[in-house]
Design a protein around this motif. Structure first.
Motif, mmCIF file in Angstrom:
data_model
loop_
_atom_site.group_PDB
_atom_site.id
_atom_site.type_symbol
_atom_site.label_atom_id
_atom_site.label_comp_id
_atom_site.label_asym_id
_atom_site.label_seq_id
_atom_site.Cartn_x
_atom_site.Cartn_y
_atom_site.Cartn_z
ATOM 1 N N ALA A 32 -51.017 15.830 31.923
ATOM 2 C CA ALA A 32 -50.649 17.242 32.009
ATOM 3 C C ALA A 32 -50.329 17.800 30.630
ATOM 4 O O ALA A 32 -50.706 18.927 30.290
ATOM 5 N N ALA A 33 -49.638 17.005 29.826
ATOM 6 C CA ALA A 33 -49.283 17.441 28.479
ATOM 7 C C ALA A 33 -50.527 17.599 27.610
ATOM 8 O O ALA A 33 -50.626 18.542 26.814
ATOM 9 N N ALA A 45 -47.251 25.198 23.180
ATOM 10 C CA ALA A 45 -47.064 24.463 24.439
ATOM 11 C C ALA A 45 -45.619 24.567 24.919
ATOM 12 O O ALA A 45 -44.691 24.592 24.115
ATOM 13 N N ARG A 46 -45.441 24.616 26.236
ATOM 14 C CA ARG A 46 -44.102 24.715 26.817
ATOM 15 C C ARG A 46 -43.873 23.556 27.779
ATOM 16 O O ARG A 46 -44.723 23.262 28.620
ATOM 17 N N VAL A 47 -42.728 22.921 27.648
ATOM 18 C CA VAL A 47 -42.397 21.790 28.521
ATOM 19 C C VAL A 47 -42.303 22.253 29.963
ATOM 20 O O VAL A 47 -42.654 21.506 30.893
ATOM 21 N N ASP A 48 -41.832 23.476 30.201
ATOM 22 C CA ASP A 48 -41.777 24.011 31.568
ATOM 23 C C ASP A 48 -43.158 24.023 32.214
ATOM 24 O O ASP A 48 -43.301 23.684 33.392
ATOM 25 N N GLU A 49 -44.169 24.419 31.435
ATOM 26 C CA GLU A 49 -45.537 24.460 31.959
ATOM 27 C C GLU A 49 -46.060 23.054 32.225
ATOM 28 O O GLU A 49 -46.775 22.822 33.204
ATOM 29 N N GLY A 66 -38.158 12.025 25.138
ATOM 30 C CA GLY A 66 -37.146 12.516 24.206
ATOM 31 C C GLY A 66 -37.194 14.010 23.976
ATOM 32 O O GLY A 66 -36.215 14.713 24.210
ATOM 33 N N ASP A 67 -38.317 14.525 23.530
ATOM 34 C CA ASP A 67 -38.472 15.959 23.302
ATOM 35 C C ASP A 67 -39.961 16.287 23.296
ATOM 36 O O ASP A 67 -40.804 15.405 23.523
ATOM 37 N N LYS A 68 -40.288 17.548 23.037
ATOM 38 C CA LYS A 68 -41.696 17.968 23.080
ATOM 39 C C LYS A 68 -42.527 17.244 22.028
ATOM 40 O O LYS A 68 -43.667 16.849 22.295
#
Length: 221
Positions: A32-33, A45-49, A66-68
């Motif tokens: 997905a990422a 890019a957004r982690v929510d998406e 950990g993070d984006k």
């Protein structure tokens, strides 16, 4: 009322997936990422998406990566692992030097043409001055394998008098990559400027043949 029921049910399914198949959840997040980073780059890019595309939650994405930027690095690592893994299955050592170099070149060309997301993300990483590649020991080690394979083919070719001496394996690799990468990275501009679709089968076939011929002529004794 339906919304009240759906949210806990969805959360339950996500929790079950995480506890029963954590590696599957991780792969799902990376896929997905990858799509999100290809579409919007790292900055956009957004982690929510990404979470919305998966069977897990934003909280679990942070738990795994950990993070984006950690997630983006993992996507890069998975991409390089994939191409290097397929390369290792080419059985190049059983071929003559010319056959082996031709097979590696053709494979590289086909892989880039068939995986434009790989090209797109390499372009994104170059925009960020390769700082994520720099911090990944895994990628550095992965990419040594292709240089080792080229060195073996080339040394055999030189020893047999088939290839001329004095060429660095890295230069061979960069030549193969350039001939493969450009057809995908510049597909839109080539279509606009020259009216040629670099993704069309007849043109791909022609460019693939020329790429193999160019590499072999570079090496020919």
């Amino acid at each position: 009322m339906s919304r009240t029921v759906a949210a806990p049910a969805r959360a339950s399914r996500r929790s079950t997936g995480w506890t029963q198949d954590p590696e599957g959840v991780r792969r799902n997040i990376i896929e997905a990422a990858r799509a999100e980073f290809v579409e919007n780059g790292l900055s956009g890019a957004r982690v929510d998406e990404i979470a919305a595309r998966t069977a897990t939650s934003k909280r679990m994405i942070y738990y795994y990566f950990g993070d984006k930027e950690g997630l983006y690095r993992a996507v890069l690592e998975e991409m390089y692992e994939r191409i290097r893994s397929v390369e290792r299955e080419l059985d190049l050592a059983s071929l003559t030097p010319e056959e082996a170099m031709a097979r590696l070149t053709a494979f590289t060309f086909d892989y880039h043409a068939g995986n434009p997301d790989f090209v797109r993300l390499v372009m994104v990483e170059n925009i960020h001055h390769a700082r994520h590649l720099e911090t990944s020991d895994k990628i550095a080690n992965l990419n040594l394998s292709v240089l080792d394979a080229i060195r073996d083919i080339y040394d055999r070719g030189v020893a047999q008098g088939r290839f001329r001496p004095g060429i660095e394996p890295l230069d061979i690799h960069l030549t193969i990559s350039a001939l493969s990468f450009y057809n995908v990275s510049n597909r839109a501009s080539i279509r606009q400027v020259f009216g040629q679709d670099m993704g069309a089968d007849p043109l791909l076939t022609r460019r693939r043949t020329l790429a193999v011929e160019a590499v072999l002529r570079l090496l020919k004794a």
